[in-house]
Scaffold this motif. Structure first.
Motif, PDB file in Angstrom:
ATOM      1  N   LEU A  90       0.818  -1.215   0.000  1.00  0.00           N
ATOM      2  CA  LEU A  90       0.000   0.000   0.000  1.00  0.00           C
ATOM      3  C   LEU A  90       0.855   1.270   0.000  1.00  0.00           C
ATOM      4  O   LEU A  90       0.534   2.242  -0.673  1.00  0.00           O
ATOM      5  CB  LEU A  90      -0.941  -0.018   1.210  1.00  0.00           C
ATOM      6  CG  LEU A  90      -2.064   0.991   1.219  1.00  0.00           C
ATOM      7  CD1 LEU A  90      -2.960   0.834   0.013  1.00  0.00           C
ATOM      8  CD2 LEU A  90      -2.878   0.862   2.498  1.00  0.00           C
ATOM      9  N   LYS A  91       1.961   1.229   0.724  1.00  0.00           N
ATOM     10  CA  LYS A  91       2.832   2.398   0.848  1.00  0.00           C
ATOM     11  C   LYS A  91       3.420   2.832  -0.498  1.00  0.00           C
ATOM     12  O   LYS A  91       3.678   4.013  -0.717  1.00  0.00           O
ATOM     13  CB  LYS A  91       3.960   2.057   1.828  1.00  0.00           C
ATOM     14  CG  LYS A  91       4.950   3.149   2.052  1.00  0.00           C
ATOM     15  CD  LYS A  91       6.005   2.700   3.055  1.00  0.00           C
ATOM     16  CE  LYS A  91       7.035   3.782   3.266  1.00  0.00           C
ATOM     17  NZ  LYS A  91       8.071   3.372   4.215  1.00  0.00           N
ATOM     18  N   TRP A  92       3.618   1.893  -1.428  1.00  0.00           N
ATOM     19  CA  TRP A  92       4.301   2.179  -2.688  1.00  0.00           C
ATOM     20  C   TRP A  92       3.371   2.271  -3.894  1.00  0.00           C
ATOM     21  O   TRP A  92       3.825   2.500  -5.014  1.00  0.00           O
ATOM     22  CB  TRP A  92       5.370   1.111  -2.948  1.00  0.00           C
ATOM     23  CG  TRP A  92       6.432   1.143  -1.915  1.00  0.00           C
ATOM     24  CD1 TRP A  92       6.573   0.281  -0.867  1.00  0.00           C
ATOM     25  CD2 TRP A  92       7.475   2.098  -1.805  1.00  0.00           C
ATOM     26  NE1 TRP A  92       7.647   0.635  -0.111  1.00  0.00           N
ATOM     27  CE2 TRP A  92       8.232   1.762  -0.659  1.00  0.00           C
ATOM     28  CE3 TRP A  92       7.850   3.208  -2.540  1.00  0.00           C
ATOM     29  CZ2 TRP A  92       9.329   2.488  -0.254  1.00  0.00           C
ATOM     30  CZ3 TRP A  92       8.954   3.931  -2.135  1.00  0.00           C
ATOM     31  CH2 TRP A  92       9.682   3.567  -1.006  1.00  0.00           C
ATOM     32  N   ARG A  93       2.067   2.120  -3.685  1.00  0.00           N
ATOM     33  CA  ARG A  93       1.139   2.077  -4.828  1.00  0.00           C
ATOM     34  C   ARG A  93       1.115   3.372  -5.631  1.00  0.00           C
ATOM     35  O   ARG A  93       1.047   3.333  -6.854  1.00  0.00           O
ATOM     36  CB  ARG A  93      -0.259   1.715  -4.366  1.00  0.00           C
ATOM     37  CG  ARG A  93      -0.380   0.245  -4.073  1.00  0.00           C
ATOM     38  CD  ARG A  93      -1.790  -0.165  -3.817  1.00  0.00           C
ATOM     39  NE  ARG A  93      -1.837  -1.600  -3.590  1.00  0.00           N
ATOM     40  CZ  ARG A  93      -2.914  -2.240  -3.240  1.00  0.00           C
ATOM     41  NH1 ARG A  93      -4.055  -1.601  -3.066  1.00  0.00           N
ATOM     42  NH2 ARG A  93      -2.877  -3.535  -3.060  1.00  0.00           N
ATOM     43  N   ASN A  94       1.141   4.511  -4.976  1.00  0.00           N
ATOM     44  CA  ASN A  94       1.128   5.774  -5.720  1.00  0.00           C
ATOM     45  C   ASN A  94       2.379   5.921  -6.573  1.00  0.00           C
ATOM     46  O   ASN A  94       2.311   6.395  -7.706  1.00  0.00           O
ATOM     47  CB  ASN A  94       0.978   6.963  -4.780  1.00  0.00           C
ATOM     48  CG  ASN A  94      -0.442   7.126  -4.286  1.00  0.00           C
ATOM     49  OD1 ASN A  94      -1.378   6.600  -4.875  1.00  0.00           O
ATOM     50  ND2 ASN A  94      -0.604   7.853  -3.196  1.00  0.00           N
ATOM     51  N   ALA A  95       3.520   5.518  -6.037  1.00  0.00           N
ATOM     52  CA  ALA A  95       4.765   5.602  -6.801  1.00  0.00           C
ATOM     53  C   ALA A  95       4.718   4.680  -8.024  1.00  0.00           C
ATOM     54  O   ALA A  95       5.154   5.058  -9.117  1.00  0.00           O
ATOM     55  CB  ALA A  95       5.960   5.249  -5.915  1.00  0.00           C
ATOM     56  N   VAL A  96       4.172   3.487  -7.839  1.00  0.00           N
ATOM     57  CA  VAL A  96       4.049   2.543  -8.957  1.00  0.00           C
ATOM     58  C   VAL A  96       3.122   3.113 -10.018  1.00  0.00           C
ATOM     59  O   VAL A  96       3.422   3.059 -11.217  1.00  0.00           O
ATOM     60  CB  VAL A  96       3.549   1.166  -8.455  1.00  0.00           C
ATOM     61  CG1 VAL A  96       3.125   0.272  -9.613  1.00  0.00           C
ATOM     62  CG2 VAL A  96       4.613   0.486  -7.624  1.00  0.00           C
ATOM     63  N   LEU A  97       1.993   3.685  -9.602  1.00  0.00           N
ATOM     64  CA  LEU A  97       1.067   4.279 -10.569  1.00  0.00           C
ATOM     65  C   LEU A  97       1.702   5.456 -11.300  1.00  0.00           C
ATOM     66  O   LEU A  97       1.453   5.649 -12.493  1.00  0.00           O
ATOM     67  CB  LEU A  97      -0.220   4.712  -9.872  1.00  0.00           C
ATOM     68  CG  LEU A  97      -1.132   3.573  -9.435  1.00  0.00           C
ATOM     69  CD1 LEU A  97      -2.346   4.119  -8.686  1.00  0.00           C
ATOM     70  CD2 LEU A  97      -1.576   2.736 -10.615  1.00  0.00           C
ATOM     71  N   LEU A  98       2.517   6.228 -10.608  1.00  0.00           N
ATOM     72  CA  LEU A  98       3.223   7.331 -11.262  1.00  0.00           C
ATOM     73  C   LEU A  98       4.133   6.794 -12.369  1.00  0.00           C
ATOM     74  O   LEU A  98       4.109   7.285 -13.500  1.00  0.00           O
ATOM     75  CB  LEU A  98       4.040   8.127 -10.245  1.00  0.00           C
ATOM     76  CG  LEU A  98       4.972   9.191 -10.832  1.00  0.00           C
ATOM     77  CD1 LEU A  98       4.160  10.314 -11.460  1.00  0.00           C
ATOM     78  CD2 LEU A  98       5.902   9.720  -9.762  1.00  0.00           C
ATOM     79  N   VAL A  99       4.897   5.772 -12.058  1.00  0.00           N
ATOM     80  CA  VAL A  99       5.841   5.214 -13.035  1.00  0.00           C
ATOM     81  C   VAL A  99       5.110   4.618 -14.234  1.00  0.00           C
ATOM     82  O   VAL A  99       5.469   4.896 -15.384  1.00  0.00           O
ATOM     83  CB  VAL A  99       6.760   4.163 -12.365  1.00  0.00           C
ATOM     84  CG1 VAL A  99       7.569   3.405 -13.401  1.00  0.00           C
ATOM     85  CG2 VAL A  99       7.664   4.829 -11.346  1.00  0.00           C
TER      86      VAL A  99
END
Length: 113
Positions: free
Chosen positions: A25-34
């Motif tokens: 959950l902590k990294w989902r926004n970063a993954v979506l950005l990439v």
């Protein structure tokens, strides 16, 4: 890449959904950005530079709005929001009409007399 292509529908989108599902959950926004940068830069990699500039400018404006709100200066916060919107509204059409994908620069159908 276009949303309606078989590659997007049957390869890219399911892969992104799977990656999103297994990402903490902590990294989902970063993954979506990439993955969004990859999607929008697929046809023209130069778009990624424009997106980074836009992201940076909007991020800085967000920090400035937060700082102005914390100081109780709503007028200055509103000015920063307007500046951010103006940059985005100005940059998007400008980039399109530099010939990267401006329809008027290369018409796909012949003009009628």
């Amino acid at each position: 890449m276009v949303f309606s292509t078989p590659f997007f529908l049957f390869t890219y989108f399911p892969l992104v959904l799977a990656i999103h599902a297994i990402t903490p959950l902590k990294w989902r926004n970063a993954v979506l950005l990439v993955v969004n940068l990859i999607f929008y830069g697929w046809k023209k990699p130069a778009y990624i530079l424009i997106m980074f500039a836009s992201i940076g400018i909007d991020y800085v404006h967000g920090l400035l709005v937060e700082k102005a709100k914390g100081a109780g200066n709503d007028k200055r916060a509103k000015r920063y929001v307007i500046q951010s919107i103006a940059f985005t509204a100005w940059a998007s059409p400008l980039c399109l009409c530099w010939g990267w994908s401006c329809p008027s620069a290369s018409p796909s159908t012949p003009s009628r007399p």
